[in-house]
Write an enzyme that holds these catalytic residues in place. Structure first.
Site, PDB file in Angstrom:
ATOM      1  CE  LYS A   1      21.595  -5.220  21.787  1.00 46.90           C
ATOM      2  NZ  LYS A   1      20.666  -4.570  20.826  1.00 46.90           N
TER       3      LYS A   1
ATOM      4  CE1 TYR B   1      25.848  -4.331  20.560  1.00 48.20           C
ATOM      5  CE2 TYR B   1      26.307  -6.584  21.273  1.00 48.20           C
ATOM      6  CZ  TYR B   1      25.569  -5.695  20.523  1.00 48.20           C
ATOM      7  OH  TYR B   1      24.537  -6.161  19.734  1.00 48.20           O
TER       8      TYR B   1
END
Length: 387
Positions: A153, A149
């Protein structure tokens, strides 16, 4: 705070979520059109004038249809922030990277002049201690991110900022972009972190804290985060000399606090005792590692919710907080003071809180489970006899 939003059409990706919906309601007060773009609608009833579009950010045709006619896009949609979601690498990549590519492509194709990306502290943080960091910090090298994640990002934020000043199709203008890096979000009705924490409290799992009691992290109340996004959108306009264009900003309440002490009012407000047992963070990290390994093996058969992931251990137990100076000076961001009182009231109003009586047998079983789990972790660290 007044932000010039008249005669504007706004699109919010991930608008069906907690923060996206709150942002939409704020925008709706003075804008001509607000569209929520998400795979699922908000759990709240839509106020008059708010439009929901069910669509998948991974599908460019759907993204293009949603973006058409917008004057400003708030790109909030993401996947894999916490819990078992962090372990689905394929979906994380598709939503966070490909989804962002689709948004940027559609903004250029349909001459959308402003894009605000909701990023994360994690683009510079990977478990190392950071005290009063600022936007001059370099991105954490992608291979050092402990979870996919955070890695995706970071990639997406770099894409967004690189796209600043791209020429728009059929227009003499350019795309202006910026990124906001919020701390952990809280507020009444938050649906991702707080319900999980309350379930741990109510099920007797929250029996210990970990890490240095002096470690400090940050949070941001949803209304402060809404304010920051409105200010960022305004700071991308010609009227404000596009001063936020190409920039990233850390956003929080500006009050570093120990993670567990932050939640003490919630624990005690619901009638439970705050734990006194403190465990070393290394033990919890190893436990999280084992949990992730088990999930990797059995996840396709039984997609259980890990108690903690390695990234969550870092985020909650290692000092990392940032200066709000740049956001204050360039956006005019001034966070208001909030606490967890409204959060406690929200849960109490929905029947949460310690009941007067509790089964002693259930409590005993939970106690035994916790003890056995940590004994197993400790034993697994011991060398095998004869090797």
């Amino acid at each position: 705070m007044e932000v010039n939003r008249k005669d504007n059409s706004f699109l919010i990706t991930g608008g069906g979520g907690y923060f996206g919906f709150r942002l939409a309601c704020a925008l709706l007060k003075t804008s001509s059109k607000v569209v929520l773009f998400d795979v699922s609608p908000p759990i709240q009833d839509l106020p008059e004038g708010l439009i929901f579009m069910r669509a998948d950010i991974r599908d460019y045709a759907q993204v293009e249809k949603a973006v058409r006619g917008s004057h400003c896009v708030f790109h909030i949609a993401s996947y894999g922030m916490s819990g078992r979601e962090q372990l689905n690498r394929k979906l994380i990549e598709e939503v966070n990277v490909k989804g962002t590519e689709n948004i940027l492509r559609a903004c250029v194709a349909h001459s959308v002049p402003r894009l605000i990306y909701t990023s994360t502290f994690n683009v510079v943080f990977g478990g190392q201690e950071i005290k009063n960091g600022d936007e001059s910090l370099p991105y954490l090298p992608l291979h050092l991110h402990p979870d996919h994640y955070s890695r995706t990002k970071s990639i997406a934020e770099m894409q967004v900022l690189k796209a600043n000043n791209l020429a728009l199709s059929n227009s003499t203008g350019v795309l202006r972009t910026c990124a906001l890096r919020p701390a952990g979000i809280y507020g009444p009705g938050e649906q991702r972190h707080l319900p999980r924490i309350v379930s741990y409290i109510e099920n007797g799992i929250f029996r210990f804290v970990y890490g240095d009691p002096d470690s400090l992290v940050e949070f941001v109340h949803v209304d402060n985060l809404v304010s920051a996004h409105l200010l960022a959108a305004d700071a991308l306009t010609e009227k404000q000399q596009c001063r936020a264009a190409g920039q990233a900003y850390f956003i929080s309440d500006g009050r570093p606090v120990n993670n567990f002490e932050f939640f003490r009012p919630l624990v005690e407000g619901l009638g439970y005792s705050f734990p006194t047992l403190r465990l070393p963070i290394s033990m919890i990290y190893f436990f999280a590692f084992l949990t992730e390994m088990v999930h990797f093996v059995v996840g396709r058969i039984y997609n259980f919710q890990p108690l903690l992931t390695r990234t969550e251990v870092y985020k909650t137990g290692v000092t990392h907080y940032f200066s709000m100076r740049k956001a204050r000076e360039e956006l005019g961001y001034e966070p208001k003071l909030y606490d967890l009182e409204d959060v406690v009231q929200w849960f109490q109003a929905r029947g949460h809180g310690k009941k007067r009586s509790r089964s002693s047998i259930r409590k005993l079983i939970l106690d035994v489970f916790v003890v056995v789990a940590f004994v197993a972790v400790l034993l697994s660290c011991l060398p095998v006899v004869g090797q």
